[in-house]
Design a protein around this motif. Structure first.
Motif, PDB file in Angstrom:
ATOM      1  N   GLY A  51       0.763  -1.262  -0.098  1.00  0.00           N
ATOM      2  CA  GLY A  51      -0.001  -0.111   0.125  1.00  0.00           C
ATOM      3  C   GLY A  51       0.747   1.265   0.101  1.00  0.00           C
ATOM      4  O   GLY A  51       0.247   2.446   0.024  1.00  0.00           O
ATOM      5  N   PHE A  52       2.275   1.066  -0.014  1.00  0.00           N
ATOM      6  CA  PHE A  52       3.090   2.389  -0.156  1.00  0.00           C
ATOM      7  C   PHE A  52       2.813   3.158  -1.399  1.00  0.00           C
ATOM      8  O   PHE A  52       2.579   2.751  -2.238  1.00  0.00           O
ATOM      9  CB  PHE A  52       4.497   1.751  -0.072  1.00  0.00           C
ATOM     10  N   GLY A  53       3.089   4.584  -1.088  1.00  0.00           N
ATOM     11  CA  GLY A  53       2.832   5.264  -2.305  1.00  0.00           C
ATOM     12  C   GLY A  53       1.446   5.515  -2.804  1.00  0.00           C
ATOM     13  O   GLY A  53       1.002   6.078  -3.778  1.00  0.00           O
ATOM     14  N   GLY A  54       0.236   5.037  -1.804  1.00  0.00           N
ATOM     15  CA  GLY A  54      -1.098   5.531  -2.219  1.00  0.00           C
ATOM     16  C   GLY A  54      -1.525   4.549  -3.357  1.00  0.00           C
ATOM     17  O   GLY A  54      -1.980   5.039  -4.335  1.00  0.00           O
ATOM     18  N   GLU A  55      -1.068   3.372  -3.370  1.00  0.00           N
ATOM     19  CA  GLU A  55      -1.444   2.306  -4.531  1.00  0.00           C
ATOM     20  C   GLU A  55      -3.057   2.369  -4.753  1.00  0.00           C
ATOM     21  O   GLU A  55      -3.770   2.239  -3.661  1.00  0.00           O
ATOM     22  CB  GLU A  55      -1.025   1.027  -4.281  1.00  0.00           C
ATOM     23  N   THR A  56      -3.483   2.417  -5.669  1.00  0.00           N
ATOM     24  CA  THR A  56      -4.972   2.529  -5.892  1.00  0.00           C
ATOM     25  C   THR A  56      -5.515   1.223  -5.866  1.00  0.00           C
ATOM     26  O   THR A  56      -4.892   0.020  -6.033  1.00  0.00           O
ATOM     27  CB  THR A  56      -5.193   3.018  -7.534  1.00  0.00           C
ATOM     28  N   GLY A  57      -6.860   1.233  -5.798  1.00  0.00           N
ATOM     29  CA  GLY A  57      -7.526  -0.146  -6.040  1.00  0.00           C
ATOM     30  C   GLY A  57      -8.227  -0.521  -7.282  1.00  0.00           C
ATOM     31  O   GLY A  57      -7.976   0.332  -8.168  1.00  0.00           O
ATOM     32  N   VAL A  58      -8.413  -1.741  -7.627  1.00  0.00           N
ATOM     33  CA  VAL A  58      -8.992  -2.192  -9.188  1.00  0.00           C
ATOM     34  C   VAL A  58     -10.333  -2.825  -8.708  1.00  0.00           C
ATOM     35  O   VAL A  58     -10.347  -3.552  -7.938  1.00  0.00           O
ATOM     36  CB  VAL A  58      -7.753  -3.324  -9.759  1.00  0.00           C
ATOM     37  N   ALA A  59     -11.238  -2.166  -9.628  1.00  0.00           N
ATOM     38  CA  ALA A  59     -12.657  -3.026  -9.589  1.00  0.00           C
ATOM     39  C   ALA A  59     -13.112  -3.130 -10.760  1.00  0.00           C
ATOM     40  O   ALA A  59     -12.708  -2.735 -12.045  1.00  0.00           O
ATOM     41  CB  ALA A  59     -13.474  -1.604  -8.918  1.00  0.00           C
ATOM     42  N   TYR A 108      -8.948   3.496  -1.433  1.00  0.00           N
ATOM     43  CA  TYR A 108     -10.522   3.972  -1.819  1.00  0.00           C
ATOM     44  C   TYR A 108     -10.507   4.472  -3.237  1.00  0.00           C
ATOM     45  O   TYR A 108     -11.638   4.655  -3.646  1.00  0.00           O
ATOM     46  CB  TYR A 108     -11.139   4.602  -0.807  1.00  0.00           C
ATOM     47  N   PHE A 109      -9.471   4.685  -3.878  1.00  0.00           N
ATOM     48  CA  PHE A 109      -9.591   5.100  -5.504  1.00  0.00           C
ATOM     49  C   PHE A 109      -9.499   3.960  -6.310  1.00  0.00           C
ATOM     50  O   PHE A 109      -8.259   3.389  -6.457  1.00  0.00           O
ATOM     51  CB  PHE A 109      -8.323   6.261  -5.644  1.00  0.00           C
ATOM     52  N   ASP A 110     -10.582   3.784  -6.781  1.00  0.00           N
ATOM     53  CA  ASP A 110     -10.577   2.364  -7.460  1.00  0.00           C
ATOM     54  C   ASP A 110     -10.768   2.736  -9.133  1.00  0.00           C
ATOM     55  O   ASP A 110     -11.650   3.494  -9.723  1.00  0.00           O
ATOM     56  CB  ASP A 110     -11.995   1.559  -7.214  1.00  0.00           C
TER      57      ASP A 110
END
Length: 201
Positions: free
Chosen positions: A38-46, A119-121
């Protein structure tokens, strides 16, 4: 135990080999590291949009940069947009290859603030695959995304009002089907994209 000069030299060679290996694998290693930690603000995938859309809005800002050796030009088509939390939105980034040869690239990305990254998917994104631009080619590359309503229930992230999505493009080796064309490229000889030349997602 005292290390002999021979063993010390062998150890130093081993360290050098590992460091060189990491330098060549920097982009994929960084991406893997971010996904795991989760380092560096890794995004989510939906695979689909959210079933819940809130009245509260979020400002999304977009940033674009290039690795020092990447010859493209690259910029967001919009600097920011305001979206409702849970609403699926579509943004575009413009990339151009001003050189006289095909150039392949891969985008690394992050989100700030870091606590909002999960939470940015993204539903679809050009960063999921390598991109190839022909000489003189310009493309608009889309990213489809939403902000997960769960962000409002996270004590650390609930106060977020602005999220910045940033991409950095790195040059990578051309796929085999393009590498064979590269030596034949002449300035201005190929200005239109080949069929299937770029996967925009």
């Amino acid at each position: 135990m005292k290390m002999t000069p021979g063993k010390m030299a062998l150890s130093l060679v081993g360290v050098a080999i590992v460091m060189v290996g990491f330098s060549f694998a920097a982009v994929p290693f960084y991406s893997w590291f971010c996904r795991v930690t989760g380092f560096g603000g890794e995004t989510g995938v939906a695979t689909a949009g959210s079933d819940e859309i809130l009245d509260r809005t979020m400002t999304i800002r977009f940033d674009a940069s290039l690795d020092r050796d990447m010859p493209w030009t690259f910029r967001p088509a919009q600097r920011e947009m305001e979206v409702r939390i849970g609403e699926t939105a579509l943004a575009f980034f413009e990339a151009s290859n001003p050189t006289d040869r095909p150039v392949a690239g891969q985008a690394a990305y992050n989100v700030t603030p870091y606590e909002a990254g999960g939470y940015f998917d993204k539903i679809e994104c050009f960063c999921f695959t390598e991109q190839v631009l022909q000489p003189g080619e310009t493309v608009m590359m889309p990213v489809s995304f939403f902000v997960d309503p769960e962000i409002t229930r996270d004590r650390d992230a609930s106060g977020t009002t602005t999220i910045t999505l940033g991409y950095t493009f790195y040059e990578i080796d051309l796929p085999e089907e393009y590498a064979s064309l590269a030596p034949q490229a002449q300035p201005g000889a190929l200005t239109a994209p080949l069929e299937g030349a770029i996967d925009t997602y």
